[in-house]
Motif scaffolding. Structure first.
Motif, PDB file in Angstrom:
ATOM      1  N   UNK A  45       0.835  -1.188   0.000  1.00 56.85           N
ATOM      2  CA  UNK A  45       0.000   0.000   0.000  1.00 56.85           C
ATOM      3  C   UNK A  45       0.873   1.242   0.000  1.00 56.85           C
ATOM      4  N   UNK A  46       0.333   2.369   0.341  1.00 61.45           N
ATOM      5  CA  UNK A  46      -1.070   2.541   0.718  1.00 61.45           C
ATOM      6  C   UNK A  46      -1.998   2.516  -0.495  1.00 61.45           C
ATOM      7  N   UNK A  47      -3.245   2.111  -0.255  1.00 59.85           N
ATOM      8  CA  UNK A  47      -4.222   1.948  -1.320  1.00 59.85           C
ATOM      9  C   UNK A  47      -5.263   3.073  -1.262  1.00 59.85           C
ATOM     10  N   UNK A  48      -5.768   3.485  -2.426  1.00 60.73           N
ATOM     11  CA  UNK A  48      -6.952   4.350  -2.391  1.00 60.73           C
ATOM     12  C   UNK A  48      -8.104   3.604  -1.736  1.00 60.73           C
ATOM     13  N   UNK A  49      -9.079   4.351  -1.257  1.00 62.04           N
ATOM     14  CA  UNK A  49     -10.174   3.709  -0.531  1.00 62.04           C
ATOM     15  C   UNK A  49     -11.500   4.327  -0.963  1.00 62.04           C
ATOM     16  N   UNK A  50     -12.509   3.477  -1.060  1.00 61.19           N
ATOM     17  CA  UNK A  50     -13.872   3.892  -1.386  1.00 61.19           C
ATOM     18  C   UNK A  50     -14.769   3.546  -0.205  1.00 61.19           C
ATOM     19  N   UNK A  51     -15.601   4.474   0.190  1.00 61.75           N
ATOM     20  CA  UNK A  51     -16.590   4.239   1.234  1.00 61.75           C
ATOM     21  C   UNK A  51     -17.913   3.861   0.570  1.00 61.75           C
ATOM     22  N   UNK A  52     -18.404   2.654   0.889  1.00 60.98           N
ATOM     23  CA  UNK A  52     -19.682   2.168   0.359  1.00 60.98           C
ATOM     24  C   UNK A  52     -20.787   2.463   1.366  1.00 60.98           C
ATOM     25  N   UNK A  53     -21.908   3.052   0.872  1.00 59.61           N
ATOM     26  CA  UNK A  53     -23.041   3.424   1.722  1.00 59.61           C
ATOM     27  C   UNK A  53     -24.305   2.745   1.211  1.00 59.61           C
ATOM     28  N   UNK A  54     -24.910   1.913   2.041  1.00 59.09           N
ATOM     29  CA  UNK A  54     -26.089   1.139   1.648  1.00 59.09           C
ATOM     30  C   UNK A  54     -27.323   2.021   1.550  1.00 59.09           C
ATOM     31  N   UNK A  55     -28.303   1.553   0.798  1.00 61.07           N
ATOM     32  CA  UNK A  55     -29.608   2.198   0.725  1.00 61.07           C
ATOM     33  C   UNK A  55     -30.570   1.606   1.735  1.00 61.07           C
ATOM     34  N   UNK A  56     -31.867   1.884   1.521  1.00 62.91           N
ATOM     35  CA  UNK A  56     -32.897   1.396   2.419  1.00 62.91           C
ATOM     36  C   UNK A  56     -33.832   2.475   2.902  1.00 62.91           C
ATOM     37  N   UNK A  57     -33.990   3.537   2.087  1.00 60.38           N
ATOM     38  CA  UNK A  57     -34.942   4.620   2.397  1.00 60.38           C
ATOM     39  C   UNK A  57     -34.617   5.318   3.713  1.00 60.38           C
ATOM     40  N   UNK A  58     -33.359   5.305   4.103  1.00 57.80           N
ATOM     41  CA  UNK A  58     -32.868   5.935   5.331  1.00 57.80           C
ATOM     42  C   UNK A  58     -33.369   5.234   6.594  1.00 57.80           C
ATOM     43  N   UNK A  59     -34.145   4.141   6.455  1.00 56.84           N
ATOM     44  CA  UNK A  59     -34.732   3.540   7.658  1.00 56.84           C
ATOM     45  C   UNK A  59     -34.431   2.062   7.801  1.00 56.84           C
ATOM     46  N   UNK A  60     -33.694   1.492   6.874  1.00 53.22           N
ATOM     47  CA  UNK A  60     -33.285   0.094   6.982  1.00 53.22           C
ATOM     48  C   UNK A  60     -32.014  -0.093   6.161  1.00 53.22           C
ATOM     49  N   UNK A  64     -23.237  -4.682   5.200  1.00 56.01           N
ATOM     50  CA  UNK A  64     -22.675  -5.924   4.670  1.00 56.01           C
ATOM     51  C   UNK A  64     -23.392  -6.449   3.436  1.00 56.01           C
ATOM     52  N   UNK A  65     -24.570  -5.887   3.133  1.00 53.59           N
ATOM     53  CA  UNK A  65     -25.413  -6.504   2.104  1.00 53.59           C
ATOM     54  C   UNK A  65     -25.704  -5.531   0.974  1.00 53.59           C
ATOM     55  N   UNK A  66     -25.593  -6.036  -0.242  1.00 54.91           N
ATOM     56  CA  UNK A  66     -25.913  -5.282  -1.447  1.00 54.91           C
ATOM     57  C   UNK A  66     -27.374  -5.524  -1.827  1.00 54.91           C
ATOM     58  N   UNK A  67     -27.920  -4.711  -2.723  1.00 55.07           N
ATOM     59  CA  UNK A  67     -29.292  -4.979  -3.194  1.00 55.07           C
ATOM     60  C   UNK A  67     -29.417  -6.372  -3.802  1.00 55.07           C
ATOM     61  N   UNK A  68     -30.620  -6.889  -3.796  1.00 53.44           N
ATOM     62  CA  UNK A  68     -30.863  -8.245  -4.298  1.00 53.44           C
ATOM     63  C   UNK A  68     -30.532  -8.400  -5.778  1.00 53.44           C
ATOM     64  N   UNK A  69     -30.455  -7.305  -6.508  1.00 59.66           N
ATOM     65  CA  UNK A  69     -30.143  -7.356  -7.931  1.00 59.66           C
ATOM     66  C   UNK A  69     -28.656  -7.544  -8.201  1.00 59.66           C
ATOM     67  N   UNK A  70     -27.831  -7.550  -7.156  1.00 65.04           N
ATOM     68  CA  UNK A  70     -26.388  -7.752  -7.297  1.00 65.04           C
ATOM     69  C   UNK A  70     -25.982  -9.058  -6.631  1.00 65.04           C
ATOM     70  N   UNK A  71     -24.968  -9.687  -7.163  1.00 68.33           N
ATOM     71  CA  UNK A  71     -24.393 -10.853  -6.496  1.00 68.33           C
ATOM     72  C   UNK A  71     -23.801 -10.408  -5.168  1.00 68.33           C
ATOM     73  N   UNK A  72     -24.026 -11.153  -4.083  1.00 72.68           N
ATOM     74  CA  UNK A  72     -23.499 -10.742  -2.783  1.00 72.68           C
ATOM     75  C   UNK A  72     -22.001 -10.460  -2.821  1.00 72.68           C
ATOM     76  N   UNK A  73     -21.616  -9.310  -2.301  1.00 74.16           N
ATOM     77  CA  UNK A  73     -20.209  -8.948  -2.210  1.00 74.16           C
ATOM     78  C   UNK A  73     -19.567  -8.511  -3.505  1.00 74.16           C
ATOM     79  N   UNK A  74     -20.318  -8.467  -4.605  1.00 74.69           N
ATOM     80  CA  UNK A  74     -19.689  -8.245  -5.908  1.00 74.69           C
ATOM     81  C   UNK A  74     -19.029  -6.879  -6.020  1.00 74.69           C
ATOM     82  N   UNK A  75     -19.628  -5.845  -5.455  1.00 76.01           N
ATOM     83  CA  UNK A  75     -19.014  -4.517  -5.511  1.00 76.01           C
ATOM     84  C   UNK A  75     -17.702  -4.506  -4.740  1.00 76.01           C
ATOM     85  N   UNK A  76     -17.690  -5.094  -3.571  1.00 77.21           N
ATOM     86  CA  UNK A  76     -16.489  -5.102  -2.735  1.00 77.21           C
ATOM     87  C   UNK A  76     -15.380  -5.916  -3.397  1.00 77.21           C
TER      88      UNK A  76
END
Length: 273
Positions: A45-60, A64-76
């Protein structure tokens, strides 16, 4: 200053390299500890870093989990394979605290990564955000209201809460703000990326389903136009035939690849002057 705990020890990552799970990046009195997971590529390293922020209408939702339309963990997995670390971040939901608590949490996570950058193997001068739906709103706000973010990918973000509608007592926006956007126009403006754009905005990639019925495509169109008018760089990708979370679209992995390519290019080391 935010109270937090030092990083936990790394373990082998399912995405290659190493992971740190359940890092307490903020300890707020009266609330649960706020956690992030960090996945870092193998090698020097050091490596660049991306912060991933989940959705859920601000209330859920959950870091650790991506939307159901993506393979689990695929973005990471795709980010790590491209030589980019990824921090997946939880934030307080609207049932726990009203806005701006959610943005405060995201900026606290950015400060945490900067504070422990050397120990974590990160180059936080090359930091991006990537969010979907509500998480894209928070990522856009962080990119527009701090000087910590070098690039932003926003998937189907609400960008103007006043024009979005959903003003009833049970609506996600009313729960987020503690009142409807029409009742709390100042808070709605503060929570709307469209209202925060300046010429200092970092590059944006906006990706939005044209047939999205929950967050209309016009929300990304408006932010894209405002960014360009301010002299910032912005790319808008209309996804034909796609609903919210890209439902109905046959090549969601291609959209993941496009986001990774954008961030890898924008966060690449710059030649010395």
């Amino acid at each position: 200053m935010d109270l937090s705990l030092p990083p936990v020890s790394p373990v082998p990552s399912p995405y290659g390299g190493f992971s740190r799970h359940g890092v307490s990046y903020a300890l707020r009195t009266g609330f649960r500890p706020l956690l992030l997971d960090l996945h870092v590529p193998a090698g020097e390293g050091p490596f660049p870093v991306v912060v991933w922020l989940h959705g859920g209408a601000f209330r859920e939702g959950d870091r650790r989990y991506l939307p159901d339309t993506l393979r689990p963990g695929s973005v990471f997995e795709a980010l790590v394979a491209a030589g980019v670390a990824v921090a997946t971040v939880d934030y307080r939901l609207s049932g726990e605290a009203v806005f701006p608590a959610q943005l405060d949490d995201v900026t606290a996570a950015l400060r945490y990564l900067r504070r422990y950058a050397d120990e974590l193997g990160l180059d936080v001068d090359r930091l991006g955000v990537w969010g979907e739906s509500a998480g894209a709103t928070l990522g856009a706000l962080a990119a527009l209201t701090t000087d910590a973010v070098s690039a932003a990918v926003c998937w189907y973000p609400p960008t103007d809460l006043t024009s979005l509608g959903h003003h009833g007592p049970d609506s996600p926006l009313t729960q987020l703000l503690g009142g409807s956007p029409s009742e709390l126009p100042a808070a709605a403006a503060q929570a709307s990326p469209l209202r925060q754009v300046t010429s200092a905005a970092p590059p944006f990639l906006l990706v939005h389903g044209v047939q999205d019925e929950q967050v209309p495509f016009a929300q990304s169109e408006a932010l894209h136009g405002r960014l360009l008018a301010a002299g910032a760089r912005s790319a808008l990708v209309p996804v034909e035939g796609a609903g919210h979370c890209f439902t109905g679209y046959p090549d969601v992995p291609g959209l993941v690849a496009d986001g990774v390519a954008f961030l890898a290019a924008e966060l690449a080391p710059r030649p010395a002057a």
